[in-house]
Scaffold this motif. Structure first.
Motif, mmCIF file in Angstrom:
data_model
loop_
_atom_site.group_PDB
_atom_site.id
_atom_site.type_symbol
_atom_site.label_atom_id
_atom_site.label_comp_id
_atom_site.label_asym_id
_atom_site.label_seq_id
_atom_site.Cartn_x
_atom_site.Cartn_y
_atom_site.Cartn_z
ATOM 1 N N UNK A 72 0.837 -1.198 0.000
ATOM 2 C CA UNK A 72 0.000 0.000 0.000
ATOM 3 C C UNK A 72 0.870 1.247 0.000
ATOM 4 N N UNK A 73 0.477 2.213 -0.814
ATOM 5 C CA UNK A 73 1.211 3.470 -0.920
ATOM 6 C C UNK A 73 0.255 4.638 -0.714
ATOM 7 N N UNK A 74 0.738 5.644 -0.040
ATOM 8 C CA UNK A 74 0.045 6.926 -0.038
ATOM 9 C C UNK A 74 0.852 7.883 -0.918
ATOM 10 N N UNK A 75 0.241 8.975 -1.298
ATOM 11 C CA UNK A 75 0.886 9.902 -2.233
ATOM 12 C C UNK A 75 0.678 11.336 -1.766
ATOM 13 N N UNK A 76 1.751 12.115 -1.823
ATOM 14 C CA UNK A 76 1.675 13.547 -1.521
ATOM 15 C C UNK A 76 2.277 14.315 -2.684
ATOM 16 N N UNK A 77 1.624 15.418 -3.061
ATOM 17 C CA UNK A 77 2.198 16.270 -4.095
ATOM 18 C C UNK A 77 3.081 17.318 -3.434
ATOM 19 N N UNK A 78 4.285 17.469 -3.976
ATOM 20 C CA UNK A 78 5.254 18.406 -3.414
ATOM 21 C C UNK A 78 5.833 19.281 -4.518
ATOM 22 N N UNK A 79 6.653 20.235 -4.113
ATOM 23 C CA UNK A 79 7.404 21.067 -5.055
ATOM 24 C C UNK A 79 8.885 20.914 -4.757
ATOM 25 N N UNK A 80 9.691 20.782 -5.814
ATOM 26 C CA UNK A 80 11.132 20.732 -5.594
ATOM 27 C C UNK A 80 11.675 22.150 -5.453
ATOM 28 N N UNK A 81 12.976 22.279 -5.308
ATOM 29 C CA UNK A 81 13.565 23.584 -5.019
ATOM 30 C C UNK A 81 13.480 24.552 -6.202
ATOM 31 N N UNK A 82 13.111 24.016 -7.388
ATOM 32 C CA UNK A 82 12.884 24.890 -8.540
ATOM 33 C C UNK A 82 11.409 25.258 -8.703
ATOM 34 N N UNK A 84 8.974 23.051 -9.119
ATOM 35 C CA UNK A 84 8.286 22.095 -9.989
ATOM 36 C C UNK A 84 7.510 21.075 -9.152
ATOM 37 N N UNK A 85 6.293 20.757 -9.585
ATOM 38 C CA UNK A 85 5.473 19.772 -8.882
ATOM 39 C C UNK A 85 5.977 18.361 -9.147
ATOM 40 N N UNK A 132 6.565 9.218 -12.747
ATOM 41 C CA UNK A 132 6.855 10.160 -13.815
ATOM 42 C C UNK A 132 8.162 10.897 -13.498
ATOM 43 N N UNK A 133 8.731 11.597 -14.488
ATOM 44 C CA UNK A 133 9.928 12.400 -14.203
ATOM 45 C C UNK A 133 9.702 13.310 -12.991
ATOM 46 N N UNK A 134 10.717 13.362 -12.124
ATOM 47 C CA UNK A 134 10.740 14.129 -10.868
ATOM 48 C C UNK A 134 10.068 13.407 -9.711
ATOM 49 N N UNK A 135 9.230 12.363 -9.971
ATOM 50 C CA UNK A 135 8.560 11.653 -8.879
ATOM 51 C C UNK A 135 9.567 10.845 -8.067
ATOM 52 N N UNK A 136 9.156 10.493 -6.859
ATOM 53 C CA UNK A 136 10.011 9.628 -6.042
ATOM 54 C C UNK A 136 9.146 8.744 -5.145
ATOM 55 N N UNK A 137 9.784 7.704 -4.571
ATOM 56 C CA UNK A 137 9.106 6.787 -3.664
ATOM 57 C C UNK A 137 10.002 6.564 -2.449
ATOM 58 N N UNK A 138 9.403 6.558 -1.259
ATOM 59 C CA UNK A 138 10.131 6.305 -0.019
ATOM 60 C C UNK A 138 9.859 4.880 0.442
#
Length: 377
Positions: A72-82, A84-85, A132-138
């Motif tokens: 199971x995964x949860x998802x949060x939308x964030x912005x990087x230091x530039x 970008x979502x 997608x590009x820029x996405x990540x998983x912990x």
């Protein structure tokens, strides 16, 4: 639902907010084959979903129409230091410090035992394909097998770039090792540890008999959990991120966790007393021959030679040896008392896996430069 043919024999499928009742049935059915640790069993996952999770993604791996992997995964939308979502996925966590203070350890996929390596490969590939590009998983806090995987690597370049955000050793007492050498627990310890434990026990016994009592009912277990609040807050603090007992989400989760699982024998909450005066509460899990130490709440005296934690764990490890348990697991976190008893250890970490992209490359270059400057100074 998004289906992915991750390998010739294993198909992975993503589904959004699955039916909780159906998920429970499937999870518990797979548990019979997987024999997981408590943190990825329905014992933990069920209360976590019920008390904290409104929105989640389920990754299911199947082979010949049989479920062989779940996560199971949860998802949060964030912005990087530039600015970008990007989407940040978390395995069995929310990515929120307050909610994640319940602290899952040995986090992993739920995997069918005989095909675990193959299924893990397929599920990592499904994660890599989804991002997608820029996405990540912990992933974490996990042992090495659950964190570092060839599916995130290619022959010429990495498919995902790892960033360690937390790491610690986890400490265990291999009880079978002690038994195989025909030694007592005391004999297995260093000379200094033996001296401290014996001296502390002798001093306590001047005040009365030392007793370890284990909650025999769910009501008593909940009562001891509530009693643990005072000394735990006194020891660790009442501010956010300090004692979990200052966090209503932490308390609510564990009350549900204890209620749901006491009858199964998973929950063992112990009280340590001397002459009728309480000096400690220890909250453990028992699962598949392993004692998992989760939390302690201790009453410290001005006398530094009185060691309530050392005495409590000594007595509980002795009890585990007599009861035929295989391991007493202190889990993650540096602490002197863990090193005192442990005869083995393993690394734990939380790893963020990022899709390679330009902003990440610049960020990594900046981190490297910062480290070099710090080292030079």
């Amino acid at each position: 639902m998004d289906a992915i043919n991750a390998s010739e024999n294993i198909e992975c499928e993503w589904s959004h907010n699955p039916c909780r009742e159906l998920l429970k049935l499937r999870w518990q059915a797979l548990e019979k084959e997987a024999k997981p640790n408590p943190f990825i069993s329905w014992c933990w996952i069920g209360p976590w979903l019920h008390t904290m999770v409104n929105d989640c993604w389920l990754l299911t791996a199947s082979s010949n129409d049989q479920i062989v992997g779940l996560a199971l995964f949860t998802k949060r939308q964030k912005k990087n230091w530039l600015g970008q979502n990007y989407d940040h996925y978390f395995l069995h966590r929310l990515g929120n410090q307050t909610a994640d203070q319940i602290w899952i350890e040995y986090n992993d996929f739920l995997l069918e035992g005989s095909k675990a390596a193959q299924v893990r490969e397929a599920m990592f590939q499904a994660i890599q394909s989804r991002l997608q590009p820029r996405d990540c998983v912990s992933i974490g806090a996990s042992r090495q097998a659950a964190m570092f995987h060839g599916a995130f690597k290619a022959d010429t370049a990495p498919l995902m770039l790892p960033l360690t955000v937390w790491e610690s050793p986890s400490y265990q007492v291999d009880l079978q090792c002690i038994q195989s050498k025909h030694r007592s627990l005391m004999e297995s310890l260093s000379k200094s540890a033996r001296k401290q434990i014996r001296r502390s026990i002798k001093k306590y016994e001047c005040c009365g008999t030392i007793k370890i009592e284990t909650a025999e009912t769910c009501e008593k277990a909940l009562n001891l959990f509530d009693q643990a609040k005072h000394n735990h807050i006194k020891r660790w603090g009442s501010e956010p991120g300090q004692s979990g007992f200052a966090n209503p989400i932490f308390v609510q989760f564990h009350q549900a966790f204890i209620r749901n699982n006491f009858a199964s024998g998973l929950i063992h909450i112990h009280s340590l007393s001397v002459g009728g005066y309480g000096i400690g509460i220890i909250y453990n899990f028992h699962c598949n021959g392993v004692v998992y130490f989760y939390l302690s709440s201790l009453s410290y005296n001005d006398d530094p030679q009185l060691k309530p934690g050392l005495v409590a764990h000594y007595l509980l490890i002795e009890e585990a040896l007599r009861g035929g348990m295989k391991v007493y697991d202190f889990m993650g976190g540096e602490a002197r008392y863990k090193q005192t008893f442990a005869n083995c250890q393993h690394p734990l970490a939380i790893i963020e896996y990022h899709k390679p992209h330009f902003a990440l490359s610049l960020q990594n270059m900046a981190r490297s430069a910062k480290r070099l400057i710090a080292q030079s100074n």
